[in-house]
Design a protein around this motif. Structure first.
Motif, PDB file in Angstrom:
ATOM      1  N   PHE A  19       2.403   2.854  -9.675  1.00 22.17           N
ATOM      2  CA  PHE A  19       1.881   2.561  -8.347  1.00 22.17           C
ATOM      3  C   PHE A  19       0.367   2.606  -8.392  1.00 22.17           C
ATOM      4  CE2 PHE A  19       0.500   4.241  -4.097  1.00 22.17           C
ATOM      5  CZ  PHE A  19       0.660   3.038  -3.412  1.00 22.17           C
TER       6      PHE A  19
ATOM      7  N   SER B 296      -2.750   2.612  -6.010  1.00 23.92           N
ATOM      8  CA  SER B 296      -3.014   2.907  -4.600  1.00 23.92           C
ATOM      9  C   SER B 296      -4.339   2.306  -4.163  1.00 23.92           C
ATOM     10  CB  SER B 296      -3.030   4.420  -4.387  1.00 23.92           C
ATOM     11  OG  SER B 296      -3.301   4.741  -3.045  1.00 23.92           O
ATOM     12  N   ASP B 297      -4.267   1.317  -3.277  1.00 24.28           N
ATOM     13  CA  ASP B 297      -5.449   0.702  -2.680  1.00 24.28           C
ATOM     14  C   ASP B 297      -5.001   0.046  -1.378  1.00 24.28           C
ATOM     15  OD1 ASP B 297      -8.056  -0.373  -2.307  1.00 24.28           O
ATOM     16  OD2 ASP B 297      -8.306  -0.546  -4.472  1.00 24.28           O
ATOM     17  N   SER B 298      -5.918  -0.548  -0.644  1.00 29.78           N
ATOM     18  CA  SER B 298      -5.538  -1.230   0.597  1.00 29.78           C
ATOM     19  C   SER B 298      -4.485  -2.292   0.328  1.00 29.78           C
ATOM     20  CB  SER B 298      -6.772  -1.857   1.247  1.00 29.78           C
ATOM     21  OG  SER B 298      -7.711  -0.867   1.587  1.00 29.78           O
TER      22      SER B 298
ATOM     23  N   THR C  40      -7.688  -0.130  -9.692  1.00 35.87           N
ATOM     24  CA  THR C  40      -7.992  -0.427  -8.291  1.00 35.87           C
ATOM     25  C   THR C  40      -9.353  -1.117  -8.189  1.00 35.87           C
ATOM     26  OG1 THR C  40      -8.938   1.795  -8.001  1.00 35.87           O
ATOM     27  CG2 THR C  40      -6.618   1.509  -7.427  1.00 35.87           C
TER      28      THR C  40
ATOM     29  N   ASN D 149       3.229  -1.894  -6.651  1.00 36.30           N
ATOM     30  CA  ASN D 149       4.272  -1.158  -7.361  1.00 36.30           C
ATOM     31  C   ASN D 149       4.794  -2.030  -8.500  1.00 36.30           C
ATOM     32  OD1 ASN D 149       5.147   1.296  -5.410  1.00 36.30           O
ATOM     33  ND2 ASN D 149       4.630  -0.488  -4.166  1.00 36.30           N
TER      34      ASN D 149
ATOM     35  N   ALA E  29       0.817  -1.209   0.000  1.00 33.53           N
ATOM     36  CA  ALA E  29       0.000   0.000   0.000  1.00 33.53           C
ATOM     37  C   ALA E  29       0.854   1.263   0.000  1.00 33.53           C
ATOM     38  CB  ALA E  29      -0.927   0.012   1.209  1.00 33.53           C
ATOM     39  N   THR E  30       2.182   1.108   0.111  1.00 31.47           N
ATOM     40  CA  THR E  30       3.116   2.230   0.101  1.00 31.47           C
ATOM     41  C   THR E  30       3.722   2.398  -1.285  1.00 31.47           C
ATOM     42  OG1 THR E  30       3.665   1.861   2.432  1.00 31.47           O
ATOM     43  CG2 THR E  30       5.218   3.163   1.134  1.00 31.47           C
ATOM     44  N   ASP E  31       3.775   3.635  -1.777  1.00 32.71           N
ATOM     45  CA  ASP E  31       4.398   3.939  -3.060  1.00 32.71           C
ATOM     46  C   ASP E  31       5.916   3.847  -2.896  1.00 32.71           C
ATOM     47  OD1 ASP E  31       5.147   4.849  -5.528  1.00 32.71           O
ATOM     48  OD2 ASP E  31       4.119   6.777  -5.386  1.00 32.71           O
TER      49      ASP E  31
ATOM     50  N   GLY F  12      -2.151  -2.377  -2.318  1.00 35.92           N
ATOM     51  CA  GLY F  12      -1.570  -1.631  -3.432  1.00 35.92           C
ATOM     52  C   GLY F  12      -0.504  -2.422  -4.169  1.00 35.92           C
TER      53      GLY F  12
ATOM     54  N   THR G  14      -2.728   1.513 -14.444  1.00 34.63           N
ATOM     55  CA  THR G  14      -3.031   0.873 -13.171  1.00 34.63           C
ATOM     56  C   THR G  14      -4.541   0.796 -12.987  1.00 34.63           C
ATOM     57  OG1 THR G  14      -2.995   2.963 -11.950  1.00 34.63           O
ATOM     58  CG2 THR G  14      -0.908   1.751 -12.116  1.00 34.63           C
TER      59      THR G  14
ATOM     60  N   SER H 145      -5.589  -4.335  -6.347  1.00 36.89           N
ATOM     61  CA  SER H 145      -5.154  -3.403  -7.384  1.00 36.89           C
ATOM     62  C   SER H 145      -4.238  -4.111  -8.374  1.00 36.89           C
ATOM     63  CB  SER H 145      -4.419  -2.213  -6.751  1.00 36.89           C
ATOM     64  OG  SER H 145      -3.239  -2.648  -6.090  1.00 36.89           O
TER      65      SER H 145
END
Length: 255
Positions: A74, A76-78, A140, A82, A50-52, A80, A138, A222
């Motif tokens: 990236f 971004s979701d719960s 989500t 990369n 979940a971190t970029d 996530g 990307t 995601s």
């Protein structure tokens, strides 16, 4: 020289904060088990987080970065995701391994975040390999990859599609229209699933089918994807740097 498909391989790891690597051998689906001098190696690396994060793909421990294709992605979701896709020509000698890491914490970025990678090897690619800019995206609320399309113009172009998804319970993907589609999933608190394949382009637009399978899907998940077209060495460096009516006219004038 026409492009030939050498092979591909998927590797992965549970969450780690140490740089990790896998050998460039054990390729399947193509002409050889290992790359040769002059081959193009394309690598996609993803981490479920979940971190970029900022990922790295290198040719040796702490060594030289592969050349980035497009941008690092990236979602971004719960759960996530990369993803970084990059390439390197094997010149002078063939690398033994590919090394994966993340710039802040190392490895996949956290002990709970799984990582996955795919190697894709081609022979006979032009020194300026991309026939046009790669397409990327990307999504989500699902980890079932829905890639966008691409429309090459250079005869002999090869298309590579790779997608990755993040889920609490991942699984192998399915996909209906790519050649030698390979897939696998790697587990941790958040799982990373990856899949990819290729297509020898002949004409018109190509829009890959949406991935299926992939384990248990839900709105916390995601995905990310890249589709890239690679030009053959026989294109002479001209037909894939010019496009449209002007490019066709100029190529005609130059013979």
């Amino acid at each position: 020289m026409a492009i030939t498909y050498v092979g591909s391989r998927i590797v992965g790891a549970a969450g780690t904060t140490s740089e990790w690597n896998f050998g460039l051998g054990s390729l399947t689906g193509g002409s050889d088990a290992t790359p040769s001098i002059g081959d193009l190696v394309v690598v996609a690396y993803c981490t479920a987080s979940a971190t970029d994060r900022t990922l790295t793909i290198k040719d040796s421990a702490g060594g030289t970065d592969y050349t980035l294709i497009g941008s690092e992605l990236f979602a971004s979701d719960s759960n996530g995701l990369n993803m970084r896709v990059a390439y390197k020509f094997m010149t002078g000698s063939v690398d033994t391994n590919v090394y994966f890491s993340e710039t802040v914490n190392g490895g996949t970025g956290a002990l709970t975040d799984a990582g996955a990678a795919m190697y894709f090897v081609l022979r006979g690619v032009h020194a300026t390999p991309l026939e046009q800019a790669a397409q990327q995206g990307t999504g989500t609320n699902t980890h079932l990859v829905n890639p966008g399309g691409i429309t090459p113009t250079t005869p002999g172009t090869y298309i590579f599609v790779v997608g990755a998804g993040s889920a609490a319970l991942g699984g192998a993907f399915t996909q209906g229209d790519l050649t030698n589609f390979q897939t696998n999933t790697f587990a941790d608190n958040v799982d990373a699933s990856i899949g990819g394949g290729h297509l020898a382009w002949t004409s018109g637009a190509y829009n890959p089918a949406t991935f299926g399978g992939g384990g248990t899907d839900n709105v916390n998940n995601s995905y990310a994807w890249t589709i890239a077209a690679f030009a053959p060495a026989s294109s002479g460096g001209l037909s894939h740097t010019l496009s449209g009516k002007f490019g066709g006219l100029l190529k005609g004038k130059l013979g």
